[in-house]
Design a protein around this motif. Sequence first.
Motif, PDB file in Angstrom:
ATOM      1  N   PHE A  97      -2.442  -1.326   0.030  1.00 43.43           N
ATOM      2  CA  PHE A  97      -3.323  -0.342  -0.595  1.00 43.43           C
ATOM      3  C   PHE A  97      -4.524  -0.084   0.303  1.00 43.43           C
ATOM      4  N   TRP A  98      -5.061   1.146   0.217  1.00 45.60           N
ATOM      5  CA  TRP A  98      -6.330   1.452   0.865  1.00 45.60           C
ATOM      6  C   TRP A  98      -7.416   0.664   0.150  1.00 45.60           C
ATOM      7  N   ASP A 120      -6.036   2.950  -3.866  1.00 43.88           N
ATOM      8  CA  ASP A 120      -4.887   3.854  -3.842  1.00 43.88           C
ATOM      9  C   ASP A 120      -3.752   3.247  -3.012  1.00 43.88           C
ATOM     10  N   ARG A 175       2.769   6.823  -0.656  1.00 51.70           N
ATOM     11  CA  ARG A 175       3.458   7.252  -1.869  1.00 51.70           C
ATOM     12  C   ARG A 175       4.458   8.314  -1.496  1.00 51.70           C
ATOM     13  N   ASN A 210      -9.914   1.601  -1.432  1.00 51.20           N
ATOM     14  CA  ASN A 210     -10.323   2.173  -2.721  1.00 51.20           C
ATOM     15  C   ASN A 210      -9.304   1.894  -3.828  1.00 51.20           C
TER      16      ASN A 210
END
Length: 94
Positions: A81-82, A86, A90, A84
């Motif tokens: 994941f980043w 997200d 995806r 942040n």
Amino acid sequence: MTDSFLSREIIFRFENDMQRGEISISQPAPKKNGRYECFVSFEPLRKYDAVIGGIDQIHSIECAIAYIEAVCKNSKEPEFFWINGDAMFREREE
């Protein structure tokens, strides 16, 4: 080849536990054969660490980035994941 040239903080999920980590690329170094190599580090996920080569400095960095993308995109455990929160990669929604 362990000095970090580029790095990014990440979050990864391993066994349903979210943890912080860092992906880094070392400064490309010349080899005797005229090629360049850089070291990719997945801290603390050392199983993905790799030495990546290319025909010049830019090419070795491009190859390292492609390697990082492939690991992050294709890994099911851990999931990346980043910072942040997200998901890093995806499927494109149409």
